[in-house]
Design an enzyme around this catalytic site. Structure first.
Site, PDB file in Angstrom:
ATOM      1  N   GLU A 155       0.803  -1.238   0.000  1.00  0.00           N
ATOM      2  CA  GLU A 155       0.000   0.000   0.000  1.00  0.00           C
ATOM      3  C   GLU A 155       0.829   1.278   0.000  1.00  0.00           C
ATOM      4  O   GLU A 155       0.593   2.179   0.803  1.00  0.00           O
ATOM      5  CB  GLU A 155      -0.963  -0.015   1.202  1.00  0.00           C
ATOM      6  CG  GLU A 155      -1.864  -1.236   1.219  1.00  0.00           C
ATOM      7  CD  GLU A 155      -2.679  -1.369   2.502  1.00  0.00           C
ATOM      8  OE1 GLU A 155      -2.668  -0.467   3.343  1.00  0.00           O
ATOM      9  OE2 GLU A 155      -3.348  -2.423   2.658  1.00  0.00           O
ATOM     10  N   GLU A 260      -5.991 -11.034  -1.055  1.00  0.00           N
ATOM     11  CA  GLU A 260      -6.783 -10.822   0.178  1.00  0.00           C
ATOM     12  C   GLU A 260      -8.261 -10.778  -0.186  1.00  0.00           C
ATOM     13  O   GLU A 260      -8.964  -9.804   0.093  1.00  0.00           O
ATOM     14  CB  GLU A 260      -6.354  -9.517   0.872  1.00  0.00           C
ATOM     15  CG  GLU A 260      -4.872  -9.453   1.206  1.00  0.00           C
ATOM     16  CD  GLU A 260      -4.474  -8.196   1.971  1.00  0.00           C
ATOM     17  OE1 GLU A 260      -5.345  -7.467   2.457  1.00  0.00           O
ATOM     18  OE2 GLU A 260      -3.255  -7.948   2.064  1.00  0.00           O
TER      19      GLU A 260
HETATM   20  O1  G3I Z   1      -2.961  -8.378  19.032  1.00  0.00           O
HETATM   21  C1  G3I Z   1      -3.745  -7.340  19.645  1.00  0.00           C
HETATM   22  C2  G3I Z   1      -4.281  -7.797  20.971  1.00  0.00           C
HETATM   23  O2  G3I Z   1      -3.193  -8.022  21.842  1.00  0.00           O
HETATM   24  C3  G3I Z   1      -5.225  -6.738  21.527  1.00  0.00           C
HETATM   25  O3  G3I Z   1      -5.794  -7.203  22.691  1.00  0.00           O
HETATM   26  C4  G3I Z   1      -6.319  -6.419  20.522  1.00  0.00           C
HETATM   27  C5  G3I Z   1      -7.222  -5.279  21.016  1.00  0.00           C
HETATM   28  O4  G3I Z   1      -7.768  -4.556  19.941  1.00  0.00           O
HETATM   29  O5  G3I Z   1      -5.707  -5.993  19.295  1.00  0.00           O
HETATM   30  C6  G3I Z   1      -4.878  -6.994  18.712  1.00  0.00           C
HETATM   31  O6  G3I Z   1      -4.359  -6.501  17.520  1.00  0.00           O
HETATM   32  C7  G3I Z   1      -5.250  -6.397  16.424  1.00  0.00           C
HETATM   33  C8  G3I Z   1      -4.725  -7.285  15.304  1.00  0.00           C
HETATM   34  O7  G3I Z   1      -5.535  -7.111  14.162  1.00  0.00           O
HETATM   35  C9  G3I Z   1      -4.709  -8.771  15.682  1.00  0.00           C
HETATM   36  O8  G3I Z   1      -5.974  -9.208  15.965  1.00  0.00           O
HETATM   37  C10 G3I Z   1      -5.304  -4.957  15.966  1.00  0.00           C
HETATM   38  O9  G3I Z   1      -5.926  -4.179  16.960  1.00  0.00           O
HETATM   39  C11 G3I Z   1      -6.096  -4.856  14.678  1.00  0.00           C
HETATM   40  O10 G3I Z   1      -5.994  -3.508  14.183  1.00  0.00           O
HETATM   41  C12 G3I Z   1      -5.502  -5.794  13.667  1.00  0.00           C
HETATM   42  O11 G3I Z   1      -6.258  -5.690  12.485  1.00  0.00           O
HETATM   43  C13 G3I Z   1      -5.657  -6.239  11.323  1.00  0.00           C
HETATM   44  C14 G3I Z   1      -5.369  -5.130  10.310  1.00  0.00           C
HETATM   45  O12 G3I Z   1      -4.871  -5.684   9.114  1.00  0.00           O
HETATM   46  C15 G3I Z   1      -4.316  -4.173  10.825  1.00  0.00           C
HETATM   47  O13 G3I Z   1      -3.107  -4.833  10.979  1.00  0.00           O
HETATM   48  C16 G3I Z   1      -6.606  -7.256  10.734  1.00  0.00           C
HETATM   49  O14 G3I Z   1      -6.720  -8.351  11.625  1.00  0.00           O
HETATM   50  C17 G3I Z   1      -6.071  -7.738   9.388  1.00  0.00           C
HETATM   51  O15 G3I Z   1      -7.039  -8.527   8.764  1.00  0.00           O
HETATM   52  C18 G3I Z   1      -5.776  -6.552   8.492  1.00  0.00           C
HETATM   53  O16 G3I Z   1      -5.188  -7.019   7.304  1.00  0.00           O
HETATM   54  C19 G3I Z   1      -4.890  -6.034   6.297  1.00  0.00           C
HETATM   55  C20 G3I Z   1      -3.665  -6.491   5.546  1.00  0.00           C
HETATM   56  O17 G3I Z   1      -2.610  -6.683   6.446  1.00  0.00           O
HETATM   57  C21 G3I Z   1      -3.270  -5.468   4.478  1.00  0.00           C
HETATM   58  N1  G3I Z   1      -4.394  -5.194   3.587  1.00  0.00           N
HETATM   59  C22 G3I Z   1      -5.619  -4.812   4.245  1.00  0.00           C
HETATM   60  C23 G3I Z   1      -6.018  -5.885   5.266  1.00  0.00           C
HETATM   61  C24 G3I Z   1      -7.330  -5.560   5.892  1.00  0.00           C
HETATM   62  O18 G3I Z   1      -7.212  -4.398   6.649  1.00  0.00           O
END
Ligand code: G3I
Length: 370
Positions: A155, A260
């Site tokens: 991105e 994705e």
């Molecule tokens: O691991 C922590 C946990 O310790 C905590 O308690 C919890 C509370 O909110 O958060 C956890 O982290 C989260 C993580 O996912 C793991 O579950 C983050 O808040 C959350 O923002 C994160 O979201 C991910 C997002 O990317 C941001 O990294 C989504 O699961 C994931 O599906 C999404 O994937 C992205 C690709 O990497 C890039 N393209 C877009 C795609 C969708 O957004």
């Protein structure tokens, strides 16, 4: 004799394409492209055995949904958290899955310290370059020979094709992207190297990516494919636009992948912001969450129809497509339940909350047999 007859009947049924999933999506598409799914930490740890069973039946590639992102694997300076990545590598080896590393450079999920010096000021170009090198050589180096391909950069462009004003760009300019590919190639010469982005069906963004690939090649840097993320809805993107980009990539001799894939069935609050910008967060309102207790049959049909149209297109471009990966295994853990509105009930994947294949699975399998 009766056994022979039953066997013959089953054989005829299978030849006619009515024999169930016959080994799942990966087998059905083995001559076309890899079929994968994003997998999360809990699933890798065995916390959701039914999801793992589905992965074993249908997918020959997996991508860690979060665990190889900078903030997870390298949360503090000099501190690496390789446990989840190591467990995934072992699981992928045991199941013969092509493992995708996601992702080395992204403007999201990168800790603040990366961009700061000791005094909390903006890091110098030299310092950031050093950190980028250390991160890639350490992380991609650890998994050298074990990763099928890395999403080296994720991105970096805005939808209009301009460079995203991330801290990477502010401090290092375009150079950071070239450095990332250079370091990744050095860290793991046998891994494929990818650029990954959303909304690549938009002509402006697609052109920027084609130019980028050409610029990489001009510098003698290897890039093996471009990943179209594929966070779609029932009515977006227009498949003519998507085909335009698949075709343009093919003409430019750039292999493509869908990295994705998911199809949201819920209303998108602001059509102009469709894509995958994770900073979006609209307030939850009842009209934005229309199916909290189950999906109406009509919507299920629309999902099937949309998946069939997409796979027809993927089949058409399969000679230039190396992989189709879904962003998750079942609807109960999809990120789309929480984006762009937190706490909704969405149905974007091929397997439902009870680990059952949706009607779309059989239709996508049938397509492969035709
Ligand atoms: O691991 C922590 C946990 O310790 C905590 O308690 C919890 C509370 O909110 O958060 C956890 O982290 C989260 C993580 O996912 C793991 O579950 C983050 O808040 C959350 O923002 C994160 O979201 C991910 C997002 O990317 C941001 O990294 C989504 O699961 C994931 O599906 C999404 O994937 C992205 C690709 O990497 C890039 N393209 C877009 C795609 C969708 O957004």
């Amino acid at each position: 004799m009766p056994y022979l007859r039953i066997g013959m009947v089953m054989c005829v049924l299978q030849l006619n394409g009515w024999g169930g999933d016959q080994g799942g999506l990966m087998s059905a598409y083995e001559d076309a492209f890899l079929v994968g799914a994003a997998i999360n930490r809990n699933q890798v740890a065995g916390g959701e055995p039914k999801a793992l069973n589905l992965a074993r039946e249908h997918f020959n590639s997996v991508t860690p949904e979060n665990d190889l992102k900078w903030e997870k694997v390298h949360p503090e300076p000099g501190q690496f958290n390789f446990g989840p990545g190591d467990r995934l590598v072992a699981l992928a080896e045991a199941n013969d899955w092509a493992l995708i590393g996601h992702t080395l450079v992204w403007h999201q999920q990168t800790p603040d310290w990366v961009f700061q010096d000791e005094d909390g000021n903006l890091a110098s170009a030299e310092l950031l370059r050093e950190r980028l090198k250390d991160h890639i050589l350490t992380v991609a180096g650890r998994y050298r020979g074990k990763i099928h391909g890395w999403d080296v950069a994720n991105e970096i462009f805005n939808d209009d094709g301009s460079w995203r004003e991330s801290l990477w760009y502010t401090i290092l300019g375009e150079e950071y992207l070239y450095l990332a590919f250079e370091y990744a190639q050095k860290a793991d010469p046998s891994a494929e190297l990818y650029y990954n982005d959303y909304n690549l069906w938009k002509a402006s963004k697609r052109e920027a990516v084609i130019n980028l690939v050409q610029a990489l090649r001009k510098r003698g840097l290897r890039i093996d494919a471009v990943g179209f993320q594929g966070h779609y809805g029932l009515d977006y993107p227009d498949l003519k636009d998507l085909e335009g980009s698949l075709k343009a990539m093919k003409m430019a001799k750039i292999p493509t992948m869908v990295t994705e894939l998911d199809i949201s069935l819920l209303p998108f609050p602001n059509a102009d912001q469709r894509g995958a910008d994770i900073s979006l967060n609209f307030e939850l309102q009842a009209h934005l969450n229309p199916y909290p207790d189950g999906l109406p049959p009509e919507m299920e049909k629309q999902l099937t129809k949309r998946y069939v149209s997409l796979f027809k297109l993927f089949n058409k471009y399969q000679d230039n497509m190396t992989r189709v990966t879904f962003w998750g295994i079942t609807d109960n853990t999809t990120w789309r339940n929480n984006w762009p509105v937190h706490g909704r009930t969405d149905y974007p994947l091929l397997f439902d909350r009870n680990y059952q294949a949706k009607p779309a699975v059989e239709e996508v399998l049938k397509l492969s047999r035709n």
